[in-house]
Design a protein around this motif. Structure first.
Motif, PDB file in Angstrom:
ATOM      1  N   ALA A   1      38.009  35.257  31.387  1.00 24.54           N
ATOM      2  CA  ALA A   1      37.112  33.942  31.346  1.00 24.54           C
ATOM      3  C   ALA A   1      38.658  32.779  32.022  1.00 24.54           C
ATOM      4  CB  ALA A   1      36.927  33.552  30.121  1.00 24.54           C
ATOM      5  N   TRP A   2      39.720  33.288  31.487  1.00 21.02           N
ATOM      6  CA  TRP A   2      40.795  32.262  32.161  1.00 21.02           C
ATOM      7  C   TRP A   2      41.240  32.250  33.423  1.00 21.02           C
ATOM      8  CZ3 TRP A   2      46.448  34.351  31.845  1.00 21.02           C
ATOM      9  CH2 TRP A   2      47.475  33.054  32.398  1.00 21.02           C
ATOM     10  N   ILE A   3      41.151  33.792  33.975  1.00 16.98           N
ATOM     11  CA  ILE A   3      41.628  33.894  35.428  1.00 16.98           C
ATOM     12  C   ILE A   3      40.140  33.640  36.259  1.00 16.98           C
ATOM     13  CG2 ILE A   3      42.458  35.698  36.782  1.00 16.98           C
ATOM     14  CD1 ILE A   3      43.746  36.984  34.649  1.00 16.98           C
ATOM     15  N   GLU A   4      38.997  33.967  36.208  1.00 20.77           N
ATOM     16  CA  GLU A   4      38.015  33.967  36.867  1.00 20.77           C
ATOM     17  C   GLU A   4      37.841  32.475  37.252  1.00 20.77           C
ATOM     18  OE1 GLU A   4      34.721  36.075  35.353  1.00 20.77           O
ATOM     19  OE2 GLU A   4      34.471  34.637  33.535  1.00 20.77           O
ATOM     20  N   GLY A   5      37.230  32.300  38.394  1.00 22.11           N
ATOM     21  CA  GLY A   5      36.916  30.824  38.797  1.00 22.11           C
ATOM     22  C   GLY A   5      38.249  30.030  39.265  1.00 22.11           C
ATOM     23  N   PRO A   6      38.330  29.144  39.167  1.00 20.81           N
ATOM     24  CA  PRO A   6      39.202  28.005  39.850  1.00 20.81           C
ATOM     25  C   PRO A   6      40.628  28.638  39.608  1.00 20.81           C
ATOM     26  CG  PRO A   6      38.027  26.598  38.196  1.00 20.81           C
ATOM     27  CD  PRO A   6      37.672  28.173  37.900  1.00 20.81           C
ATOM     28  N   LEU A   7      41.135  29.428  38.909  1.00 22.63           N
ATOM     29  CA  LEU A   7      42.460  30.013  38.847  1.00 22.63           C
ATOM     30  C   LEU A   7      42.680  30.927  39.661  1.00 22.63           C
ATOM     31  CD1 LEU A   7      45.238  30.134  37.737  1.00 22.63           C
ATOM     32  CD2 LEU A   7      44.422  31.436  35.682  1.00 22.63           C
ATOM     33  N   ALA A   8      41.494  32.119  39.600  1.00 21.86           N
ATOM     34  CA  ALA A   8      41.555  32.955  40.657  1.00 21.86           C
ATOM     35  C   ALA A   8      41.523  32.533  41.997  1.00 21.86           C
ATOM     36  CB  ALA A   8      40.197  33.952  40.368  1.00 21.86           C
ATOM     37  N   ARG A   9      40.954  31.604  42.493  1.00 21.18           N
ATOM     38  CA  ARG A   9      40.702  30.787  43.752  1.00 21.18           C
ATOM     39  C   ARG A   9      42.306  30.374  44.017  1.00 21.18           C
ATOM     40  NH1 ARG A   9      35.731  29.499  41.921  1.00 21.18           N
ATOM     41  NH2 ARG A   9      36.200  27.452  41.196  1.00 21.18           N
ATOM     42  N   CYS A  10      42.917  29.671  43.063  1.00 20.81           N
ATOM     43  CA  CYS A  10      44.132  29.301  43.269  1.00 20.81           C
ATOM     44  C   CYS A  10      45.230  30.230  43.376  1.00 20.81           C
ATOM     45  CB  CYS A  10      44.476  28.123  41.969  1.00 20.81           C
ATOM     46  SG  CYS A  10      45.849  27.431  42.456  1.00 20.81           S
ATOM     47  N   LEU A  11      45.171  31.434  42.824  1.00 23.05           N
ATOM     48  CA  LEU A  11      45.954  32.484  42.695  1.00 23.05           C
ATOM     49  C   LEU A  11      45.862  33.114  44.357  1.00 23.05           C
ATOM     50  CD1 LEU A  11      45.673  34.338  39.579  1.00 23.05           C
ATOM     51  CD2 LEU A  11      47.647  33.237  40.401  1.00 23.05           C
TER      52      LEU A  11
ATOM     53  N   LEU B   1      37.230  40.528  40.456  1.00 24.24           N
ATOM     54  CA  LEU B   1      37.892  39.650  41.245  1.00 24.24           C
ATOM     55  C   LEU B   1      38.515  40.366  42.310  1.00 24.24           C
ATOM     56  CD1 LEU B   1      39.331  37.607  38.236  1.00 24.24           C
ATOM     57  CD2 LEU B   1      37.309  37.158  39.709  1.00 24.24           C
ATOM     58  N   LYS B   2      37.614  40.848  43.279  1.00 25.97           N
ATOM     59  CA  LYS B   2      38.203  41.697  44.291  1.00 25.97           C
ATOM     60  C   LYS B   2      39.351  41.267  45.045  1.00 25.97           C
ATOM     61  CE  LYS B   2      33.756  44.090  44.483  1.00 25.97           C
ATOM     62  NZ  LYS B   2      34.265  45.193  43.767  1.00 25.97           N
ATOM     63  N   ASN B   3      39.431  39.759  45.305  1.00 29.39           N
ATOM     64  CA  ASN B   3      40.208  39.183  46.209  1.00 29.39           C
ATOM     65  C   ASN B   3      41.815  39.101  45.585  1.00 29.39           C
ATOM     66  OD1 ASN B   3      38.496  38.772  48.481  1.00 29.39           O
ATOM     67  ND2 ASN B   3      38.023  36.583  47.564  1.00 29.39           N
ATOM     68  N   ILE B   4      41.911  39.103  44.313  1.00 25.73           N
ATOM     69  CA  ILE B   4      43.122  39.115  43.820  1.00 25.73           C
ATOM     70  C   ILE B   4      43.625  40.662  43.038  1.00 25.73           C
ATOM     71  CG2 ILE B   4      42.952  36.724  43.382  1.00 25.73           C
ATOM     72  CD1 ILE B   4      42.465  37.331  40.232  1.00 25.73           C
TER      73      ILE B   4
ATOM     74  N   PHE C   1      49.996  25.631  38.378  1.00 28.41           N
ATOM     75  CA  PHE C   1      50.317  25.527  36.962  1.00 28.41           C
ATOM     76  C   PHE C   1      49.136  24.698  36.233  1.00 28.41           C
ATOM     77  CE2 PHE C   1      52.540  23.573  33.397  1.00 28.41           C
ATOM     78  CZ  PHE C   1      52.855  24.772  32.623  1.00 28.41           C
ATOM     79  N   GLU C   2      49.064  23.487  36.861  1.00 34.05           N
ATOM     80  CA  GLU C   2      48.013  22.560  35.901  1.00 34.05           C
ATOM     81  C   GLU C   2      46.675  23.238  36.118  1.00 34.05           C
ATOM     82  OE1 GLU C   2      48.289  18.972  38.062  1.00 34.05           O
ATOM     83  OE2 GLU C   2      50.152  18.387  37.095  1.00 34.05           O
ATOM     84  N   ILE C   3      46.360  24.057  37.021  1.00 38.26           N
ATOM     85  CA  ILE C   3      45.007  24.718  36.735  1.00 38.26           C
ATOM     86  C   ILE C   3      45.137  25.810  35.939  1.00 38.26           C
ATOM     87  CG2 ILE C   3      43.560  26.281  38.277  1.00 38.26           C
ATOM     88  CD1 ILE C   3      43.958  24.532  40.780  1.00 38.26           C
ATOM     89  N   GLY C   4      46.296  26.398  35.754  1.00 40.93           N
ATOM     90  CA  GLY C   4      46.354  27.481  34.892  1.00 40.93           C
ATOM     91  C   GLY C   4      46.019  26.997  33.346  1.00 40.93           C
ATOM     92  N   VAL C   5      46.896  25.903  33.224  1.00 40.94           N
ATOM     93  CA  VAL C   5      46.685  25.197  31.945  1.00 40.94           C
ATOM     94  C   VAL C   5      45.432  24.618  31.446  1.00 40.94           C
ATOM     95  CG1 VAL C   5      47.442  23.253  30.664  1.00 40.94           C
ATOM     96  CG2 VAL C   5      49.138  24.206  31.962  1.00 40.94           C
ATOM     97  N   GLU C   6      44.497  23.945  32.355  1.00 41.32           N
ATOM     98  CA  GLU C   6      43.212  23.376  32.158  1.00 41.32           C
ATOM     99  C   GLU C   6      42.362  24.680  31.955  1.00 41.32           C
ATOM    100  OE1 GLU C   6      39.946  20.776  34.542  1.00 41.32           O
ATOM    101  OE2 GLU C   6      41.799  21.333  35.515  1.00 41.32           O
ATOM    102  N   GLN C   7      42.501  26.009  32.631  1.00 40.98           N
ATOM    103  CA  GLN C   7      41.507  26.956  32.431  1.00 40.98           C
ATOM    104  C   GLN C   7      41.804  27.675  31.389  1.00 40.98           C
ATOM    105  OE1 GLN C   7      38.889  27.428  34.358  1.00 40.98           O
ATOM    106  NE2 GLN C   7      39.504  25.541  35.315  1.00 40.98           N
ATOM    107  N   ALA C   8      43.281  27.597  30.865  1.00 43.93           N
ATOM    108  CA  ALA C   8      43.429  28.131  29.571  1.00 43.93           C
ATOM    109  C   ALA C   8      42.990  27.521  28.453  1.00 43.93           C
ATOM    110  CB  ALA C   8      45.064  28.338  29.415  1.00 43.93           C
ATOM    111  N   VAL C   9      42.966  26.142  28.484  1.00 43.98           N
ATOM    112  CA  VAL C   9      42.251  25.339  27.277  1.00 43.98           C
ATOM    113  C   VAL C   9      40.803  25.643  27.361  1.00 43.98           C
ATOM    114  CG1 VAL C   9      41.634  23.086  26.871  1.00 43.98           C
ATOM    115  CG2 VAL C   9      43.928  23.478  27.567  1.00 43.98           C
ATOM    116  N   LEU C  10      40.238  25.680  28.583  1.00 40.70           N
ATOM    117  CA  LEU C  10      38.723  25.953  28.677  1.00 40.70           C
ATOM    118  C   LEU C  10      38.363  27.413  28.059  1.00 40.70           C
ATOM    119  CD1 LEU C  10      38.054  24.441  31.975  1.00 40.70           C
ATOM    120  CD2 LEU C  10      37.157  23.519  29.630  1.00 40.70           C
TER     121      LEU C  10
END
Length: 248
Positions: free
Chosen positions: A150-160, A131-134, A204-213
């Motif tokens: 798995a939690w961070i990569e994808g939508p949460l990484a983009r949001c961060l 995740l070179k951008n973050i 926060f909501e993206i973090g929660v959703e990705q944590a569940v996934l």
């Protein structure tokens, strides 16, 4: 008399945060001004489960001025604890932990020590090299590093990454953590403008959703009875799988 009038007016317009109160009403959230201190509470919901946002005096020593807190109750796998935080804060807490428990006579980490400091000692770092951008901006630890990634990569990484150019510009103290039963966001926020609060809620909501996934995928990979466990895990991803952000 003048002070009494000021207090009445302050409560009427949202305690000096009229823009925040107006934004909260527009979103359908509840807004309540804190008593005795400069702060407020906002109650909202995501996918059927409630969360709470608080802005006011800090509850952590590493935050100066005012702290923004978000929390939600969410039923995550019991063996998964995950933390992502601003890299300067991670380095600061690592130094403090080292000084407190290595260079002093204290040999045990007590329950009074904040979880984020205990986790930096207890858990392995999550490798963010993909995740070179973050990676230059954030650090992470997790009880299961693969689940943390798995939690961070994808939508949460983009949001961060997006937040690093807005809400988190300048790398203020910030963390997002997920554990069994609860998910938290904490950060230093001097001025609670409505636009910044909206960004924090989205992150926060993206973090929660990705944590569940992420925890559901970990659960699936840890069982042998694929069909039964799969159906159970994916049921957890329905709206009721996102939980309350309740007061700590």
């Amino acid at each position: 008399m003048l002070q009494a009038i000021k207090r009445i007016f302050s409560h009427t317009v949202g305690g000096g945060h009229a823009d925040v109160a107006a934004w909260a009403r527009q979103q359908g959230y509840g807004f309540k001004r804190a008593r005795e201190v400069d702060g407020f509470v906002i109650d909202g919901a995501a996918k059927g489960r409630s969360w709470r946002l608080e802005w006011g005096p800090p509850q952590r020593a590493y935050i100066e001025g005012h702290e923004l807190r978000l929390r939600m109750e969410v039923d995550l796998t019991s063996d998964i604890q995950m933390l992502v935080l601003a890299l300067p804060l991670m380095e600061q807490l690592e130094r403090q932990t080292y000084e407190q428990f290595v260079e002093s006579t204290q040999t045990q980490i007590g329950e009074t020590t904040p979880e984020e400091m205990r986790w930096l000692v207890m858990f392995a770092k999550v490798e963010l090299s993909t995740l070179k951008n973050i990676k230059p901006l954030f650090g992470a630890v997790a009880s299961v590093p693969a689940a943390g990634l798995a939690w961070i990569e994808g939508p949460l990484a983009r949001c961060l990454e997006s937040a690093s150019m807005g809400l988190l510009r300048g790398q203020p103290p910030f963390l997002l953590m997920a554990m069994r039963g609860r998910t938290y966001l904490r950060m230093q926020l001097a001025e609670p403008h409505a636009a910044k609060l909206a960004q924090a809620v989205q992150l926060f909501e993206i973090g929660v959703e990705q944590a569940v996934l992420a925890t559901a995928r970990h659960r699936l990979s840890s069982v042998t009875d694929w069909p039964t466990s799969a159906s159970t895990a994916w049921q957890d991803l329905q709206p009721q799988g996102l939980g309350n952000r309740d007061r700590r």
